[in-house]
Motif scaffolding. Structure first.
Motif, PDB file in Angstrom:
ATOM      1  N   PHE A  67       0.820  -1.223   0.000  1.00  0.00           N
ATOM      2  CA  PHE A  67       0.000   0.000   0.000  1.00  0.00           C
ATOM      3  C   PHE A  67       0.854   1.273   0.000  1.00  0.00           C
ATOM      4  O   PHE A  67       0.330   2.367   0.085  1.00  0.00           O
ATOM      5  CB  PHE A  67      -0.993   0.006   1.174  1.00  0.00           C
ATOM      6  N   GLN A 261      -2.588   3.070  -1.441  1.00  0.00           N
ATOM      7  CA  GLN A 261      -3.935   2.764  -0.945  1.00  0.00           C
ATOM      8  C   GLN A 261      -4.069   3.292   0.470  1.00  0.00           C
ATOM      9  O   GLN A 261      -3.102   3.280   1.235  1.00  0.00           O
ATOM     10  CB  GLN A 261      -4.199   1.253  -0.940  1.00  0.00           C
ATOM     11  N   THR A 263      -6.004   2.094   3.464  1.00  0.00           N
ATOM     12  CA  THR A 263      -6.698   0.841   3.745  1.00  0.00           C
ATOM     13  C   THR A 263      -7.177   0.758   5.186  1.00  0.00           C
ATOM     14  O   THR A 263      -6.384   0.798   6.125  1.00  0.00           O
ATOM     15  CB  THR A 263      -5.757  -0.346   3.419  1.00  0.00           C
ATOM     16  N   TYR A 289      -8.341  -4.845  -1.349  1.00  0.00           N
ATOM     17  CA  TYR A 289      -7.009  -5.361  -1.687  1.00  0.00           C
ATOM     18  C   TYR A 289      -6.473  -6.003  -0.430  1.00  0.00           C
ATOM     19  O   TYR A 289      -6.124  -5.278   0.483  1.00  0.00           O
ATOM     20  CB  TYR A 289      -6.062  -4.258  -2.121  1.00  0.00           C
ATOM     21  N   VAL A 321      -9.917  -5.891   5.423  1.00  0.00           N
ATOM     22  CA  VAL A 321      -9.426  -4.691   4.738  1.00  0.00           C
ATOM     23  C   VAL A 321     -10.394  -4.124   3.702  1.00  0.00           C
ATOM     24  O   VAL A 321     -11.141  -4.854   3.065  1.00  0.00           O
ATOM     25  CB  VAL A 321      -8.065  -4.938   4.034  1.00  0.00           C
ATOM     26  N   SER A 323     -10.172  -0.477   0.999  1.00  0.00           N
ATOM     27  CA  SER A 323      -9.476   0.764   0.649  1.00  0.00           C
ATOM     28  C   SER A 323     -10.462   1.774   0.090  1.00  0.00           C
ATOM     29  O   SER A 323     -11.369   1.424  -0.673  1.00  0.00           O
ATOM     30  CB  SER A 323      -8.381   0.477  -0.382  1.00  0.00           C
TER      31      SER A 323
END
Ligand code: PLP
Length: 351
Positions: A67, A261, A263, A289, A321, A323
């Motif tokens: 990320f 990202q 997240t 992701y 998770v 994002s």
């Protein structure tokens, strides 16, 4: 991997919680991907777990700066150098990220970057880059890039066509001078989210629960029980019931995060999917992701027989998770819309 002489019979360790290509590249050259667990704090590989997976066949480790935040490169490099194991950094999401003041991609023997359109520095198609510390290694990479050819029609190695398309290079050269500006905008977006979201009851910064992975396998993966067992998970005063349903990502001290990202971890059975559906309904592009860790992928089944219980953090992250949009051009009103929508969901879930 090929430039390092790695192939059939060799083992390469990488995290299970990453994009497929990290491990696909290992399997495609006939080597064995050995998966290690991750840590909650930064979604990156857990070095304690990694050290337990080293065998005499281990030839390389591929840490991922997932990320956009660096893995613990100081400890990892000390360990790998001591054991004589190569390190290839997967910096696909992390161009410009720093660890203790140094750019990622420059710690390991090799560093790889992606310019796929979703990455921080994106072309309009596929492109990537490998950097090497060692001149003879970079020479080998140049050969492999073009069918191992030198001079023309004389082939020293079996390479392939791994050249960057000139159109991609042309576009990337135009974008490159603006990269710091794009990066700063992502960082501003992340700071805005973190500040505004942490004001909402039930949402907290993830750092407050930095902790060790559980040493004992958890028999009943009930989220409330897990919260009690794991120091990194939120607990309320009575230490059993989590009062927080969303944990925010954070930038670790000594790291410069590129925020490819942003997240969140959404705690509680089915909660993540509920929030994602809620945001999708409102036209907000929330993405997961990654929903399936690599040790559970069909194509790696034959490698993964003994992983079933041993990668609990990767499994848990995959279920938590989500994002939210963080691209540089995001407007304040779009960010506010994302924040308000999350707030609405939290409220409707806690009443
Ligand atoms: C995107 C990505 C890759 C693959 O990059 P490509 O340029 O698409 O081949 C590898 N690893 C990670 C972590 C990625 O995010």
């Amino acid at each position: 991997l090929t430039a390092l002489g790695i192939g059939p019979g060799d083992e390469v360790i990488c995290p299970s919680f990453t994009f497929f290509a990290t491990a696909g590249s290992i399997a495609r050259i006939g080597a064995v991907p050995v998966f290690c667990d991750s840590q909650f704090i930064d979604f990156n590989l857990d070095i304690d777990d990694l050290t337990r997976r080293v065998t005499p066949k281990t030839k390389a480790i591929i840490p991922v700066h997932l990320f956009g935040q660096a893995a613990r490169m100081d400890r990892l490099m000390d360990f790998a150098r001591d054991k004589g194991i190569f390190v290839i950094e997967d910096a696909a999401q992390a161009i410009g990220a720093q660890y203790q003041g140094r750019q990622v991609g420059g710690f390991g023997d090799l560093g790889v970057f992606s310019f796929y359109p979703t990455k921080n520095l994106g072309g309009f198609g596929d492109a990537g880059m490998v950097v090497a510390q060692d001149e003879s290694l970079s020479e080998k990479l140049r050969l492999l890039r073009n069918h191992g050819e030198n001079p023309k029609y004389h082939h020293l190695m079996v390479g392939g066509n791994f050249r960057m398309d000139p159109l991609q290079a042309g576009l990337l050269n135009v974008k490159l001078p603006h990269y710091q500006e794009y990066l700063q905008k992502r960082r501003n977006n992340a700071a805005y989210y973190s500040k505004e979201l942490s004001n909402i009851a039930g949402i907290e910064a993830g750092t407050q629960w930095e902790g060790e992975r559980p040493r004992e396998p958890v028999e009943n993966p009930d989220p409330l029980k897990l919260a009690a067992l794991r120091p990194d998970m939120p607990t309320s005063n009575d230490e059993r019931v989590p009062t927080h349903c969303i944990l925010l990502p954070t930038e670790k001290p000594g790291c410069l995060h590129t925020w490819n990202q942003y997240t969140l971890r959404v705690i509680g059975n089915g909660k993540r999917d509920s929030l994602k559906a809620f945001l999708t309904e409102r036209g907000i592009g929330a993405e997961i992701y990654y929903p399936v860790p690599l040790h559970r992928q069909k194509c790696f089944e034959h490698f993964c027989v003994d992983y079933r219980e041993s990668l609990p953090v990767a499994d848990e992250l995959a279920s938590q998770v989500m994002s939210i949009p963080i691209f540089p051009e995001l407007t304040v009103s779009s960010k506010d819309q994302v924040i308000e929508s999350i707030q609405d969901w939290v409220k409707s879930n806690h009443e």
